[in-house]
Design an enzyme around this catalytic site. Structure first.
Site, PDB file in Angstrom:
ATOM      1  N   LYS A  63      22.519 -18.073 -26.291  1.00  0.00           N
ATOM      2  CA  LYS A  63      22.434 -16.927 -25.051  1.00  0.00           C
ATOM      3  C   LYS A  63      21.561 -16.375 -25.906  1.00  0.00           C
ATOM      4  O   LYS A  63      20.220 -16.104 -25.333  1.00  0.00           O
ATOM      5  CB  LYS A  63      23.447 -15.850 -24.812  1.00  0.00           C
ATOM      6  CG  LYS A  63      23.130 -15.856 -23.529  1.00  0.00           C
ATOM      7  CD  LYS A  63      24.092 -14.910 -22.593  1.00  0.00           C
ATOM      8  CE  LYS A  63      25.694 -15.271 -22.372  1.00  0.00           C
ATOM      9  NZ  LYS A  63      26.744 -14.565 -22.455  1.00  0.00           N
ATOM     10  N   MET A 108      35.570 -14.402 -25.498  1.00  0.00           N
ATOM     11  CA  MET A 108      35.253 -12.459 -24.364  1.00  0.00           C
ATOM     12  C   MET A 108      34.820 -12.767 -23.030  1.00  0.00           C
ATOM     13  O   MET A 108      33.328 -13.368 -23.353  1.00  0.00           O
ATOM     14  CB  MET A 108      35.392 -12.071 -25.275  1.00  0.00           C
ATOM     15  CG  MET A 108      35.623 -10.302 -24.734  1.00  0.00           C
ATOM     16  SD  MET A 108      35.054  -9.098 -25.859  1.00  0.00           S
ATOM     17  CE  MET A 108      33.051  -9.529 -25.013  1.00  0.00           C
ATOM     18  N   ARG A 165      27.684  -9.336 -24.829  1.00  0.00           N
ATOM     19  CA  ARG A 165      27.538 -10.417 -24.589  1.00  0.00           C
ATOM     20  C   ARG A 165      28.167 -11.976 -25.644  1.00  0.00           C
ATOM     21  O   ARG A 165      27.180 -11.510 -26.526  1.00  0.00           O
ATOM     22  CB  ARG A 165      26.863 -11.520 -23.575  1.00  0.00           C
ATOM     23  CG  ARG A 165      25.786 -10.100 -22.885  1.00  0.00           C
ATOM     24  CD  ARG A 165      24.449 -10.435 -22.804  1.00  0.00           C
ATOM     25  NE  ARG A 165      24.482 -11.819 -21.310  1.00  0.00           N
ATOM     26  CZ  ARG A 165      23.569 -11.613 -20.938  1.00  0.00           C
ATOM     27  NH1 ARG A 165      21.892 -11.392 -21.251  1.00  0.00           N
ATOM     28  NH2 ARG A 165      23.218 -12.759 -20.332  1.00  0.00           N
ATOM     29  N   ARG A 206      19.214 -21.245 -19.463  1.00  0.00           N
ATOM     30  CA  ARG A 206      19.486 -22.526 -20.098  1.00  0.00           C
ATOM     31  C   ARG A 206      20.121 -23.838 -19.248  1.00  0.00           C
ATOM     32  O   ARG A 206      19.581 -24.183 -18.465  1.00  0.00           O
ATOM     33  CB  ARG A 206      20.572 -22.042 -20.719  1.00  0.00           C
ATOM     34  CG  ARG A 206      22.231 -22.081 -19.521  1.00  0.00           C
ATOM     35  CD  ARG A 206      23.631 -21.951 -20.072  1.00  0.00           C
ATOM     36  NE  ARG A 206      24.120 -21.350 -18.472  1.00  0.00           N
ATOM     37  CZ  ARG A 206      25.704 -20.957 -18.476  1.00  0.00           C
ATOM     38  NH1 ARG A 206      26.443 -21.237 -19.531  1.00  0.00           N
ATOM     39  NH2 ARG A 206      25.720 -20.620 -17.454  1.00  0.00           N
ATOM     40  N   GLY A 248      36.272 -19.424 -22.476  1.00  0.00           N
ATOM     41  CA  GLY A 248      37.559 -19.122 -23.200  1.00  0.00           C
ATOM     42  C   GLY A 248      37.116 -17.631 -24.562  1.00  0.00           C
ATOM     43  O   GLY A 248      37.941 -17.172 -24.631  1.00  0.00           O
ATOM     44  N   CYS A 277      32.432 -57.882 -29.460  1.00  0.00           N
ATOM     45  CA  CYS A 277      33.521 -57.994 -27.812  1.00  0.00           C
ATOM     46  C   CYS A 277      33.947 -57.390 -28.559  1.00  0.00           C
ATOM     47  O   CYS A 277      34.726 -56.836 -29.054  1.00  0.00           O
ATOM     48  CB  CYS A 277      33.612 -59.591 -27.498  1.00  0.00           C
ATOM     49  SG  CYS A 277      34.711 -60.496 -29.566  1.00  0.00           S
ATOM     50  N   HIS A 310      48.665 -52.491 -20.232  1.00  0.00           N
ATOM     51  CA  HIS A 310      48.630 -53.565 -19.948  1.00  0.00           C
ATOM     52  C   HIS A 310      47.794 -53.167 -19.201  1.00  0.00           C
ATOM     53  O   HIS A 310      46.813 -53.573 -18.787  1.00  0.00           O
ATOM     54  CB  HIS A 310      49.350 -54.784 -19.252  1.00  0.00           C
ATOM     55  CG  HIS A 310      49.280 -56.271 -19.201  1.00  0.00           C
ATOM     56  ND1 HIS A 310      48.686 -56.205 -17.762  1.00  0.00           N
ATOM     57  CD2 HIS A 310      49.087 -57.118 -20.096  1.00  0.00           C
ATOM     58  CE1 HIS A 310      48.689 -56.896 -17.676  1.00  0.00           C
ATOM     59  NE2 HIS A 310      48.002 -57.672 -19.225  1.00  0.00           N
ATOM     60  N   SER A 329      31.226 -62.902 -34.557  1.00  0.00           N
ATOM     61  CA  SER A 329      31.076 -62.156 -33.009  1.00  0.00           C
ATOM     62  C   SER A 329      32.881 -61.439 -33.259  1.00  0.00           C
ATOM     63  O   SER A 329      33.769 -61.656 -34.039  1.00  0.00           O
ATOM     64  CB  SER A 329      31.665 -62.721 -31.724  1.00  0.00           C
ATOM     65  OG  SER A 329      32.560 -61.527 -30.802  1.00  0.00           O
ATOM     66  N   TYR A 367      24.157 -57.360 -30.879  1.00  0.00           N
ATOM     67  CA  TYR A 367      24.108 -57.807 -28.843  1.00  0.00           C
ATOM     68  C   TYR A 367      25.356 -56.942 -29.443  1.00  0.00           C
ATOM     69  O   TYR A 367      26.669 -57.318 -30.097  1.00  0.00           O
ATOM     70  CB  TYR A 367      24.356 -59.128 -28.468  1.00  0.00           C
ATOM     71  CG  TYR A 367      25.384 -59.646 -28.510  1.00  0.00           C
ATOM     72  CD1 TYR A 367      26.602 -59.864 -28.298  1.00  0.00           C
ATOM     73  CD2 TYR A 367      24.979 -61.177 -29.451  1.00  0.00           C
ATOM     74  CE1 TYR A 367      28.018 -61.084 -28.485  1.00  0.00           C
ATOM     75  CE2 TYR A 367      26.058 -62.003 -29.957  1.00  0.00           C
ATOM     76  CZ  TYR A 367      27.464 -62.038 -29.349  1.00  0.00           C
ATOM     77  OH  TYR A 367      28.742 -62.956 -29.884  1.00  0.00           O
TER      78      TYR A 367
HETATM   79  P1  ADP Z   1      28.526 -15.430 -19.333  1.00  0.00           P
HETATM   80  O1  ADP Z   1      27.914 -15.797 -20.817  1.00  0.00           O
HETATM   81  O2  ADP Z   1      29.839 -15.557 -18.611  1.00  0.00           O
HETATM   82  O3  ADP Z   1      27.488 -15.891 -18.274  1.00  0.00           O
HETATM   83  P2  ADP Z   1      26.726 -13.358 -19.958  1.00  0.00           P
HETATM   84  O4  ADP Z   1      26.735 -12.612 -20.737  1.00  0.00           O
HETATM   85  O5  ADP Z   1      25.800 -13.947 -18.741  1.00  0.00           O
HETATM   86  O6  ADP Z   1      28.077 -14.117 -19.882  1.00  0.00           O
HETATM   87  O7  ADP Z   1      26.772 -12.022 -18.539  1.00  0.00           O
HETATM   88  C1  ADP Z   1      27.764 -12.566 -16.823  1.00  0.00           C
HETATM   89  C2  ADP Z   1      26.497 -11.489 -16.307  1.00  0.00           C
HETATM   90  O8  ADP Z   1      26.314  -9.994 -16.513  1.00  0.00           O
HETATM   91  C3  ADP Z   1      24.840 -11.859 -15.843  1.00  0.00           C
HETATM   92  O9  ADP Z   1      24.659 -12.972 -15.290  1.00  0.00           O
HETATM   93  C4  ADP Z   1      24.763 -10.891 -15.436  1.00  0.00           C
HETATM   94  O10 ADP Z   1      24.583 -10.686 -14.023  1.00  0.00           O
HETATM   95  C5  ADP Z   1      25.275  -9.759 -15.962  1.00  0.00           C
HETATM   96  N1  ADP Z   1      24.290  -8.769 -17.281  1.00  0.00           N
HETATM   97  C6  ADP Z   1      24.976  -9.754 -18.349  1.00  0.00           C
HETATM   98  N2  ADP Z   1      23.977  -8.311 -19.965  1.00  0.00           N
HETATM   99  C7  ADP Z   1      23.731  -7.801 -18.581  1.00  0.00           C
HETATM  100  C8  ADP Z   1      22.031  -6.343 -18.638  1.00  0.00           C
HETATM  101  N3  ADP Z   1      22.209  -6.403 -19.802  1.00  0.00           N
HETATM  102  N4  ADP Z   1      21.778  -5.917 -17.474  1.00  0.00           N
HETATM  103  C9  ADP Z   1      22.523  -6.276 -16.572  1.00  0.00           C
HETATM  104  N5  ADP Z   1      23.223  -7.366 -16.046  1.00  0.00           N
HETATM  105  C10 ADP Z   1      23.707  -7.701 -17.182  1.00  0.00           C
HETATM  106 MG    MG Z   2      25.822 -15.512 -18.063  1.00  0.00          MG
END
Ligand code: ADP
Ligand code: MG
Ligand code: MG
Length: 889
Positions: free
Chosen positions: A28, A109, A98, A354, A107, A845, A470, A778, A865
C-alpha cells in the site's frame, strides 16, 4: 547522520519512495508513493517501514530509539504540506492509520480513520467545514473504529447505543441523525468506553497515533495473520508497514463520495471499467453492506437496472478525472488495477491501487488482451496466468446460476463435474457404460480391483478416505471428478441404495458430482463445457513457444490417449500396463498365470493374455500417431490381482473354474508385510521372465501391425523398480531378443528404446552404471519420494499435515517434489547418467509432473520432459513455459 531511515514521506511534492520499495514500504505504501510521483491526486502522508516491524519484534516489542523523532519530523512535514496542525482545534489535521504488508493480507489490523479528533478538534472541524453534522459523524466513526481495532472493545456496545437512539427518535437510516443526535451518541460512546475499559477514551492525538501504530505492528502476530501467512507461504520476516495519511472526506455531503473500482472486470476479464460508489460516505461503507452501493458507469447501472444515478451521471467531471487516472495507472503498472478513491466536495483523491485479484478466466483474458494491446509481451502474458488455477478452466463445470439440491458434501478430491446414474459396483459400472449409460460409482472406498469401474464411470464418490486415498489419486490421474470422504453417505448394497442426511438415493437415480466443491447433487445439473480454443488456445500457443521441456501424458486407454493429444500432449510418458490386467475378461487368465506352478502352465496363461495386450497397444499407438509412447511393464505385486478372503476366493473359483483352496493358499503365500518394497516391478520378471516376454511380444507385434498401416509408432519400453545395472541388462537382453524375433518374422523394423525408471535411491546412486545399458531414464518421483524419505504415501496422511503445520516440511512431498532431498537424488542421477551417455533422455512420470512448483524444479534439473495426467497437460505446458522464462530473467 548515519541513523537509519525508518519513516518515508509521500505526496505533497515529496518523493521519498516508489513502487520499487515494496518490501520496505509494503504494497500500500509503495503504491501510494508511486501514485504521488505520477502526480496523481494522493493525500500526503508517511510510511513507517517494515523494518520498524522487524526491529519491534527483535527488541521485545520496543521501537528503535530514533523512531519517535522521525515520526515527529514526518508529522511536522505533513502539517506543512496540508497547512493544518495535528491536535490544533483551530485547524485540525486528521489522519488515517493503515496497515500495509508486502502482500495484501487479511487478518491485519483494520484501518482507523479520522484519527486526531477529540472534544476540541471536533468543534474546529465543524466550524471549518461549516458542517457540524459531518464533524460529529466523523468523530463517532473514529471512536467506534479506534475502540474496535485498537482498544479491542466489542463493537456490539456501540451498535446498541446507536440502535436505541434511533428507536427513541423513530429514525430508520443513519443519515437521518442530526449533528445534535451525533453529539449525544458520541458522549454515550465515550461513557461506554470508560465503563468497559476502566479508563477514558484517549483524548490526546499523539497518544491516539501511537496507539494505532502499535496496534498495526501487534496485529502482525495475531492468530488470524499467522494463520493466513502459513497458508499462503508468506514469511514472518516480511513484516508489515504502517501508513499515516492525511484524511480526505467522502462524508462531506452530497458532492462527496467514496468508492472502489477495477480497471477491467475481475470476474470475466472484459475490458470494461467496473466499480461501485456511495455518495456522502466514508471508508468501508461501500463494502460494509449497510447501504447498497451504486454502479460507477451509466452502462452498468442500466445493465443492473439500478434506479438513481451512476457516478458518471451524478459527477461527470469527477468521473472523467477518474477515467483519466485509471487509464494512466493501468498503462503505468501494465496490469489490471484495483482502486480505492474518495471524492471530497467535488475533488477526486486516490487512496489505493494494486494489481487486482481475478478469476482464472479473467486472468487468461486480461493477459491475452493486454498482449494484443501491446501493453505487455507474449512472454509476460504467459507469466501472468497462475498455472495451477488453469485447472478451473479445464473441466466441465456446473453452470453459474444453477440451483443446487445438495445431497451431501465430502472432499473436493478431483476437480470438474459430471452427471450420471448411481451404481455401487465396478463390474456393473463397466457393463452399463459399455451400453452407453453415464454412470457414477458410489463406494465406501475404492481399491485397485475397482479401476475398470472407475474408468467406466463419469465420476466417483466415496464415503471414506481423504485427498490422497486410492479413489482420489486414481480419479485425479484419470481426470474423473471425485468427491471422497463424504462421511454422511451410508451405502446399503443389499437394498441397492445409499442414504445421506435423511434422503434415500436408489441405484439408477441421476446425481451430479462436483469434484471442485465436494458436493453431490440430486438430478442432472446444467453443465458448461471447457473452452480450449480462443484465449486459452492463444495463450497455450505462446507458452509452447516459450518452453524448453516437452510435456507428455500418463495414459493407458485409447480414450485417455485421445484426451491427452487434445490437451496438447507430445507423447505418453507413462502407460501403466497393469490396469489392462484388471479387465473382467482378463483377470481370470492373470490369476491362472499367478497360480501356475510350472513355467509351461504360466506361459499357457500368458498366451491367453497376449492378444488382449497386443490389441491394447495397437489402439494406443493408433491414438498417438508418431508420438513416443513409454510403456511400463508390469509393476505391482501379484497378490493385488488375487482375491483375499475365503468368500471372495470361493466366488472367483466358481466363476473361473480355478481351485478355491489353491487361490487362497497362493494369496496367503504372496501376501507381504511391506508390499511397497516387495516382490514387484522388474523383480517379478527376474524370477518369471515369461511375463515381460509376453509384454514385449505384444508391444512389437502391435508396433508392426500399426507400422504396416503406414503409421510410425515409437515405443519406449520402461523397466520399473530397477536397482542395479545387471538387473536391467538381463531384462533388456530379452526385450531386444524378442524384438529381433518379431522383426525377422514380420520383415520390418520399428525404432524403439529400452530405458528404466529411476525410483529407488540405489538406482539414482548407480545411475552412471545403469546408463551404460539404459537408453532413457524416467524418474518415478512417487516411489522415489516414498523410499528416499521412508514415507508411505498411503499412510503418511496421519502426520504429514502436522509436519507441514510445524514447518518440518515446507509442503506435502507427494504434491510438490522435495527439491532439497529427493531433488538432490534426481540431480545426481541426471548428472551421472549424462556423464556416461551424452544426451540421455530424461523425464518424469507421476503426479509431480502436473504440479507447477515441481515442474519448475524439473526445468532446473534439466529434464527433457514431464508427464502428467491428460487433464493437467495444459497446466504442465504453462508451468514449463513459466519455468523456462523464469530461468532466463
Ligand atoms: P484495506 O487494506 O482494508 O483496504 P485501507 O487502508 O485501504 O484498508 O482503508 C480502507 C478504506 O478507508 C479505504 O478504502 C478508504 O476508503 C478509507 N481511507 C483510508 N485512508 C483514508 C484517507 N486518508 N482519507 C479518506 N479515506 C481513507
Ligand atoms: Mg484498501
Ligand atoms: Mg478492510
Amino acid at each position: 547522520m548515519s541513523a537509519k531511515q525508518w519513516v518515508y514521506g509521500f505526496g505533497g511534492g515529496e518523493s521519498g519512495g516508489d513502487a520499487s520499495l515494496k518490501s520496505l514500504l509494503g504494497g500500500k505504501g509503495a503504491n501510494l508513493a508511486e501514485m504521488a510521483r505520477l502526480d496523481l491526486p494522493v493525500p500526503p502522508g508517511f510510511t513507517l517501514t517494515t523494518e520498524v516491524c522487524n526491529a519491534f519484534y527483535a527488541n521485545n516489542r520496543a521501537y528503535p530509539p530514533e523512531l519517535s523523532g522521525q515520526v515527529d519530523a514526518a508529522l511536522a512535514a505533513l502539517e506543512k504540506k496540508t497547512g493544518k496542525a495535528f491536535g490544533n482545534p483551530a485547524n485540525p489535521l486528521l489522519v488515517s492509520v493503515r496497515s500495509g504488508a508486502r502482500a495484501s493480507m487479511p487478518g491485519m489490523m483494520d484501518t482507523v480513520l479520522n484519527l486526531g479528533l477529540n472534544d476540541e478538534t471536533v468543534e474546529g472541524l465543524a466550524k471549518l467545514s461549516g458542517d457540524a453534522r459531518f464533524a460529529y459523524d466523523s468523530y463517532r466513526r473514529f471512536i467506534q473504529m479506534y475502540s474496535d481495532v485498537v482498544l479491542e472493545l466489542e463493537h456490539g456496545v456501540f451498535e446498541e447505543i446507536l440502535g436505541s437512539h434511533k428507536d427513541t427518535n423513530d429514525y430508520r437510516a443513519d443519515t437521518e441523525l442530526t449533528a445534535d443526535d451525533w453529539k449525544i451518541v458520541v458522549a454515550e460512546y465515550k461513557r461506554a468506553v470508560e465503563r468497559e475499559l476502566g479508563k477514558p477514551f484517549p483524548n490526546d492525538p499523539k497518544e491516539q497515533l501511537w496507539g494505532a501504530v502499535g496496534a498495526v505492528f501487534s496485529s502482525w502476530m495475531n492468530d488470524r495473520a499467522i494463520f493466513y501467512r502459513k497458508h499462503n507461504n508468506i514469511p514472518e520476516s516480511w513484516g508489515t508497514a504502517v501508513n499515516v495519511q492525511a484524511m480526505v472526506f467522502g462524508n462531506m455531503g452530497e458532492t462527496s463520495a467514496t468508492g472502489v473500482a477495477f480497471t477491467r472486470d475481475p470476474s470475466t476479464g472484459d475490458k470494461k471499467f467496473y466499480g461501485e460508489f456511495l455518495i456522502n460516505a466514508q471508508g468501508e461503507d461501500v463494502v460494509a453492506g449497510i447501504r447498497t452501493p451504486k454502479a460507477l458507469t451509466k452502462a452498468s447501472r442500466l445493465e443492473m437496472k439500478e434506479p438513481g444515478e451512476s457516478l458518471e451521471e451524478a459527477m461527470p467531471e469527477v468521473y472523467a478525472e477518474l477515467v483519466r487516472v485509471y487509464q494512466k495507472l493501468e498503462a503505468h503498472y501494465r496490469d489490471m488495477q484495483d482502486l480505492e478513491f474518495t471524492v471530497e466536495r467535488g475533488k477526486l483523491y486516490m487512496l489505493q491501487t494494486r494489481n487486482g485479484k481475478r478469476t482464472a478466466k479473467a486472468a487468461l483474458k486480461i493477459a491475452v488482451d493486454m498482449a494484443a494491446e501491446g501493453l505487455i509481451t507474449q512472454d509476460e502474458a504467459v507469466l501472468r496466468v497462475d498455472a495451477a488455477a488453469l485447472d478451473q478452466l479445464l473441466h466441465p463445470t456446473i453452470a453459474a446460476g444453477y440451483k443446487r439440491d445438495i445431497i451431501c458434501k465430502g472432499l473436493p478430491a478431483s476437480p470438474g463435474a459430471a452427471v450420471g446414474k448411481v451404481v455401487f459396483d465396478a463390474d456393473e459400472a463397466e457393463k452399463l457404460a459399455a451400453d452407453g449409460v453415464d454412470v457414477i460409482l458410489v463406494r465406501d472406498e475404492t481399491s485397485p480391483e475397482d479401476i475398470h469401474g472407475m474408468h467406466a464411470s463419469k465420476a466417483i464418490v466415496t464415503a471414506r478416505g481423504g485427498m490422497t486415498s486410492h479413489a482420489a489419486v486414481v480419479a485425479r490421474g484419470m481426470g474423473r471428478p471425485c468427491v471422497s470422504g463424504a462421511g454422511d453417505v451410508r451405502i446399503d448394497m443389499k437394498l441397492g441404495e445409499f442414504r445421506a442426511l435423511g434422503r434415500v438415493i436408489k441405484k439408477g437415480d441421476v446425481i451430479t458430482v462436483d469434484g471442485s466443491s465436494g458436493e453431490v447433487l440430486l438430478g442432472a445439473a446444467e453443465m458448461v463445457q471447457p473452452e480450449l480454443t480462443g484465449d486459452f488456445g492463444t495463450l497455450m500457443g505462446w507458452a509452447d513457444k516459450a518452453r524448453r521441456m516437452k510435456v507428455r501424458a500418463n495414459a493407458e486407454t485409447p480414450a485417455d490417449a485421445a484426451t491427452a493429444v487434445k490437451y496438447g500432449a507430445e507423447g505418453i510418458g507413462l502407460c501403466r500396463t497393469e490396469h489392462m490386467f484388471f479387465d473382467a475378461e482378463r483377470i481370470a487368465a492373470v490369476r491362472e498365470m499367478i497360480l501356475a506352478e510350472k513355467q509351461s502352465a504360466r506361459v499357457a496363461a500368458l498366451d491367453k493374455l497376449f492378444p488382449h495386450q497386443r490389441a491394447d497397444f495397437v489402439a494406443i499407438f493408433e491414438a498417438m500417431g508418431a508420438r513416443p509412447v513409454t510403456i511400463r511393464y508390469l509393476d505391482p505385486p501379484l497378490h493385488e490381482f488375487l482375491p483375499h478372503t475365503e468368500e471372495d476366493c470361493a466366488d472367483v473359483a466358481k466363476a473361473t473354474g480355478l481351485d478355491a483352496k489353491a487361490l487362497l493358499a497362493r494369496s496367503k503365500d504372496l501376501a507381504e508385510s511391506n508390499p511397497m518394497l516387495g516382490f514387484r516391478g522388474c523383480r517379478l520378471a527376474i524370477v518369471f521372465p515369461e511375463i515381460y516376454d509376453m509384454q514385449s511380444r505384444a508391444v512389437f507385434e502391435a508396433a508392426c501391425d500399426v507400422a504396416e498401416q503406414g503409421a510410425a509408432p515409437i515405443p519406449e519400453i520402461m523397466i520399473p523398480f530397477v536397482i542395479a545395472k545387471k538387473e536391467f541388462e538381463l531384462l533388456k537382453a530379452r526385450v531386444d531378443a524378442i524384438a529381433e524375433e518379431v522383426f525377422a518374422k514380420r520383415g520390418r523394423r520399428v525404432e524403439y528404446l529400452v530405458g528404466t525408471m529411476i525410483e529407488l535411491p540405489r538406482a539414482a546412486l548407480k545411475a552412471g552404471e545403469i546408463a551404460e545399458a539404459a537408453e532413457f531414464f524416467s524418474f518415478g518421483t512417487n516411489d522415489l519420494t516414498q523410499t528416499t524419505m521412508g514415507l508411505s504415501r498411503d499412510d503418511a496422511g496421519k502426520f504429514l499435515g502436522t509436519y507441514v503445520d510445524r514447518g518440518v516440511l515446507a509442503t506435502d512431498p507427494f504434491v510438490t517434489v522435495d527439491a532439497d532431498g529427493v531433488g538432490e537424488l534426481v540431480g545426481l542421477a541426471c548428472e551421472r547418467g549424462r556423464a556416461v551417455r551424452q544426451g540421455l533422455k530424461l523425464g518424469v512420470c507421476g503426479e509431480h509432473g502436473g504440479d507447477p512448483a515441481s515442474v519448475a524444479f524439473f526445468e532446473r534439473a534439466g529434464l527433457d520432459y514431464v508427464s502428467c495426467s491428460p487433464y493437467r497437460v495444459p497446466i504442465a505446458r504453462l508451468a514449463a513455459a513459466q519455468a523456462a522464462l523464469g530461468g532466463k530473467r
